[in-house]
Scaffold this active site. Structure first.
Site, short mmCIF file in Angstrom:
data_model
loop_
_atom_site.label_atom_id
_atom_site.label_comp_id
_atom_site.label_asym_id
_atom_site.label_seq_id
_atom_site.Cartn_x
_atom_site.Cartn_y
_atom_site.Cartn_z
CG ASP A 93 35.78 111.68 116.51
OD1 ASP A 93 35.01 111.12 115.64
OD2 ASP A 93 37.06 111.34 116.62
CB CYS A 96 42.61 102.90 98.93
SG CYS A 96 42.26 101.82 100.02
CB CYS A 124 42.00 108.42 100.37
SG CYS A 124 41.31 108.31 102.17
CB CYS A 157 42.23 115.20 97.93
SG CYS A 157 40.87 116.53 97.57
#
Length: 349
Positions: free
Chosen positions: A136, A200, A246, A250
């Site tokens: 990252d 969102c 978000c 899912c």
């Protein structure tokens, strides 16, 4: 030779799982041309916001060989952080802040990188090769590489979705000079679902598979250093660090099991449901103490207090007027501005 590589790949998977990884795949050290094109288009439209490092090393980001010319293979690994609790549980609890699931336990940078180093060290001991590990903080496009390695696919929310782990995977990469057989990529199974787009709060998705970071709550509360734009403040609600909306919505998460999550990411009690009053009272020393060992420590006290002030302004809770007023004289100008805004909101409420 082929059988030797197959045995090595199988042994590597066993070692990776011993180190706490729940997904592993192998990708060639190349990225599809359209991946590079999407990155360049995203940057040219300014959708990275203040994240200037995304543009500064774009060439290395879009081509593993540009980052390390000797690389032949990329081993992508995923570590589950699937939550046991409902990420939406605090949505209506206005006097508490919501911290993203990934940040409620130990700093994933430390946990994943340690496991990557041990796995890569084992690999060097098994085969004559060189390795580099990344988590990252380097110019590596982990998500397209994870997709190429068969860990899942990039969903419409632009994050990796796994059939086994849903949207809850930390990604790490081992670049190596070994030539290994690539894994089979997964098919995109988002179908007609638009749940992540629809939920969102700030409309950060201009289209499926596209994210404008400048409107994303995670970006605004973590990466963005200045005042949060007024048009997003109400939509932020009580998010004080990141946003899981978000990801959490899912449908593939129904296959993710909290028991598969690395124990290092179990939520700390003080981070699972922090009271806004406690966050507003933080000074630098208190911030460092509370968030020691957490990825939140990287953002610093001022950003956390700024975020807590936005949440306080949205809360309608008059009990927060006094701690908000105290911050009108804060040393930091961004905190002072957020305190003034929050006080106006509480007064009108």
């Amino acid at each position: 030779m082929a059988n030797d590589k197959l045995r090595l790949a199988k042994a590597l998977e066993i070692k990776a799982r011993e180190e706490g990884f729940s997904a592993i795949g192998i990708a060639p050290a190349t990225l599809a041309p359209d991946t590079r094109q999407r990155l360049q288009r995203w940057l040219s439209e300014g959708r990275q916001g203040d994240m200037i490092w995304m543009a500064n090393r774009a060439d290395e980001r879009s081509d593993p060989v540009a980052l390390w010319p000797a690389v032949e293979t990329v081993i992508m690994l995923g570590m589950s952080y699937a939550p046991a609790a409902d990420p939406f549980a605090l949505e209506g609890i206005s006097d508490h802040g919501r911290i993203s699931v990934y940040a409620q336990g130990k700093d994933y940078h430390d946990v994943v990188k340690g496991a990557l180093k041990r796995t890569a060290g084992w690999l060097v001991g098994q085969a004559e090769c060189e390795v580099k590990v990344f988590v990252d903080t380097a110019p590596v496009m982990e998500k397209p590489l994870a997709e190429a390695a068969g860990l899942g696919w990039q969903g419409k929310h632009t994050n990796v979705v796994s059939r086994t782990h849903g949207s809850w995977l930390f990604l790490g990469a081992i670049y190596t000079t070994l030539q290994l057989e690539p894994s089979k990529p997964r098919r995109d199974l988002c179908g007609s679902c638009s749940a992540c787009q629809d939920i969102c709060p700030t409309g950060a998705f201009p289209a499926p598979y596209q994210l404008d970071a400048r409107a994303c709550i995670s970006y605004l509360t973590i990466e963005h250093k200045g005042p949060i734009p007024h048009e997003y403040r109400k939509a932020i609600g009580n998010h004080v660090y990141g946003c899981d909306d978000c990801l959490a919505v899912c449908p593939w998460n129904k296959f993710a099991q909290a028991g598969a999550a690395n124990k290092a990411f179990l939520p700390r009690a003080e981070l699972a449901a922090p009271a806004l009053a406690d966050l507003l009272a933080l000074d630098d020393a208190g911030f460092r103490q509370v968030f020691s060992g957490s990825p939140i420590k990287r953002s610093g006290r001022n950003r956390m207090v700024r975020n807590a002030l936005i949440a306080a302004g949205n809360s309608g809770d008059v009990a927060l007027v006094a701690p908000v007023q105290a911050l009108l004289a804060d040393d930091d100008a961004v905190v002072r501005e957020a305190a003034s805004w929050a006080l106006d909101q509480l007064a009108s409420a």
